[in-house]
Scaffold this active site. Structure first.
Site, PDB file in Angstrom:
ATOM      1  N   ILE A  32      44.316  31.826  39.197  1.00 19.88           N
ATOM      2  CA  ILE A  32      45.365  31.272  38.410  1.00 19.88           C
ATOM      3  C   ILE A  32      46.373  33.103  37.854  1.00 19.88           C
ATOM      4  O   ILE A  32      46.847  32.813  37.311  1.00 19.88           O
ATOM      5  CB  ILE A  32      44.644  30.624  37.007  1.00 19.88           C
ATOM      6  CG1 ILE A  32      45.508  29.855  36.005  1.00 19.88           C
ATOM      7  CG2 ILE A  32      43.965  31.663  36.364  1.00 19.88           C
ATOM      8  CD1 ILE A  32      44.236  28.764  35.445  1.00 19.88           C
ATOM      9  N   GLU A  96      33.313  38.128  35.422  1.00 18.23           N
ATOM     10  CA  GLU A  96      34.012  36.729  34.202  1.00 18.23           C
ATOM     11  C   GLU A  96      33.485  35.495  34.823  1.00 18.23           C
ATOM     12  O   GLU A  96      33.039  34.987  33.361  1.00 18.23           O
ATOM     13  CB  GLU A  96      35.266  37.276  34.407  1.00 18.23           C
ATOM     14  CG  GLU A  96      35.743  38.411  34.271  1.00 18.23           C
ATOM     15  CD  GLU A  96      37.555  38.572  33.248  1.00 18.23           C
ATOM     16  OE1 GLU A  96      38.332  37.153  34.519  1.00 18.23           O
ATOM     17  OE2 GLU A  96      37.800  39.290  33.733  1.00 18.23           O
ATOM     18  N   HIS A 101      32.291  33.847  43.344  1.00 16.30           N
ATOM     19  CA  HIS A 101      33.459  33.848  44.283  1.00 16.30           C
ATOM     20  C   HIS A 101      33.430  35.013  45.380  1.00 16.30           C
ATOM     21  O   HIS A 101      33.479  35.564  44.350  1.00 16.30           O
ATOM     22  CB  HIS A 101      33.996  33.425  42.766  1.00 16.30           C
ATOM     23  CG  HIS A 101      34.766  34.287  42.082  1.00 16.30           C
ATOM     24  ND1 HIS A 101      33.426  34.045  41.118  1.00 16.30           N
ATOM     25  CD2 HIS A 101      35.256  35.243  41.143  1.00 16.30           C
ATOM     26  CE1 HIS A 101      33.576  34.928  40.089  1.00 16.30           C
ATOM     27  NE2 HIS A 101      34.772  35.524  40.661  1.00 16.30           N
TER      28      HIS A 101
HETATM   29  P1  5GP Z   1      35.537  37.341  38.689  1.00 13.34           P
HETATM   30  O1  5GP Z   1      36.510  39.181  37.431  1.00 13.34           O
HETATM   31  O2  5GP Z   1      34.335  36.462  37.793  1.00 13.34           O
HETATM   32  O3  5GP Z   1      34.957  37.793  39.822  1.00 13.34           O
HETATM   33  O4  5GP Z   1      37.169  36.842  38.334  1.00 13.34           O
HETATM   34  C1  5GP Z   1      37.419  34.990  37.657  1.00 13.34           C
HETATM   35  C2  5GP Z   1      38.274  35.129  38.774  1.00 13.34           C
HETATM   36  O5  5GP Z   1      38.531  33.790  38.605  1.00 13.34           O
HETATM   37  C3  5GP Z   1      39.052  35.272  37.768  1.00 13.34           C
HETATM   38  O6  5GP Z   1      40.503  36.370  38.673  1.00 13.34           O
HETATM   39  C4  5GP Z   1      40.302  34.923  37.498  1.00 13.34           C
HETATM   40  O7  5GP Z   1      41.486  34.439  37.642  1.00 13.34           O
HETATM   41  C5  5GP Z   1      39.819  33.725  37.967  1.00 13.34           C
HETATM   42  N1  5GP Z   1      39.665  32.365  37.365  1.00 13.34           N
HETATM   43  C6  5GP Z   1      38.984  31.936  35.925  1.00 13.34           C
HETATM   44  N2  5GP Z   1      39.410  30.583  35.508  1.00 13.34           N
HETATM   45  C7  5GP Z   1      40.276  29.798  36.252  1.00 13.34           C
HETATM   46  C8  5GP Z   1      40.753  28.351  36.803  1.00 13.34           C
HETATM   47  O8  5GP Z   1      40.735  28.154  35.298  1.00 13.34           O
HETATM   48  N3  5GP Z   1      41.750  28.175  37.196  1.00 13.34           N
HETATM   49  C9  5GP Z   1      41.456  29.533  38.568  1.00 13.34           C
HETATM   50  N4  5GP Z   1      42.490  28.675  39.923  1.00 13.34           N
HETATM   51  N5  5GP Z   1      40.932  30.745  38.680  1.00 13.34           N
HETATM   52  C10 5GP Z   1      40.679  31.173  37.847  1.00 13.34           C
END
Ligand code: 5GP
Length: 116
Positions: A32, A96, A101
């Site tokens: 997103i 986060e 993922h």
């Molecule tokens: P992390 O920091 O946990 O590795 O990455 C989490 C990712 O999930 C971030 O890049 C953030 O932009 C993405 N993200 C969080 N919420 C959503 C959502 O509701 N939809 C999508 N498509 N991505 C999300």
């Protein structure tokens, strides 16, 4: 900790996010808040909060995440120039969302691996 995150809702399409790929093991969709021209998330359908929680039973799923990354990189047209796959783990890793993922990032030169 196996609580649902927003990603479970995306997998079930309770939140309307266009899916780039889905099978019985994994789902992929665009981030997103893209950090590169091409930024896709590839996730297991099963809730695995962090890499610390994976087991040998998950090896097929984790392998599928890589083969799907390869397929999507080709579809995005970034396979030849190159791309980066990242899985963040816990606070110091910058995680986060506590549902594993894999970030597929590309479409431009990504620069040094880490900016600390
Ligand atoms: P992390 O920091 O946990 O590795 O990455 C989490 C990712 O999930 C971030 O890049 C953030 O932009 C993405 N993200 C969080 N919420 C959503 C959502 O509701 N939809 C999508 N498509 N991505 C999300």
């Amino acid at each position: 900790m196996t609580e649902e995150t927003i990603f479970s809702k995306i997998i079930r399409q309770e939140i309307p996010t266009p899916l780039l790929y889905q099978d019985e093991l994994v789902t992929a969709f665009r981030d997103i808040s893209p950090k590169a021209k091409s930024h896709i998330l590839i996730i297991p359908n099963k809730i695995i909060p962090t890499i610390n929680d994976v087991s040998e039973d998950d090896e097929l799923t984790l392998g599928r995440m890589i083969t799907v990354a390869k397929k999507l990189a080709k579809e995005e047209g970034i396979d030849e120039n190159g791309y980066r796959l990242i899985i963040n783990c816990n606070e110091d890793g910058g995680q986060e969302v506590y549902h594993i993922h894999m970030h597929l990032l590309g479409g431009q030169a990504l620069g040094p691996m880490l900016a600390i």
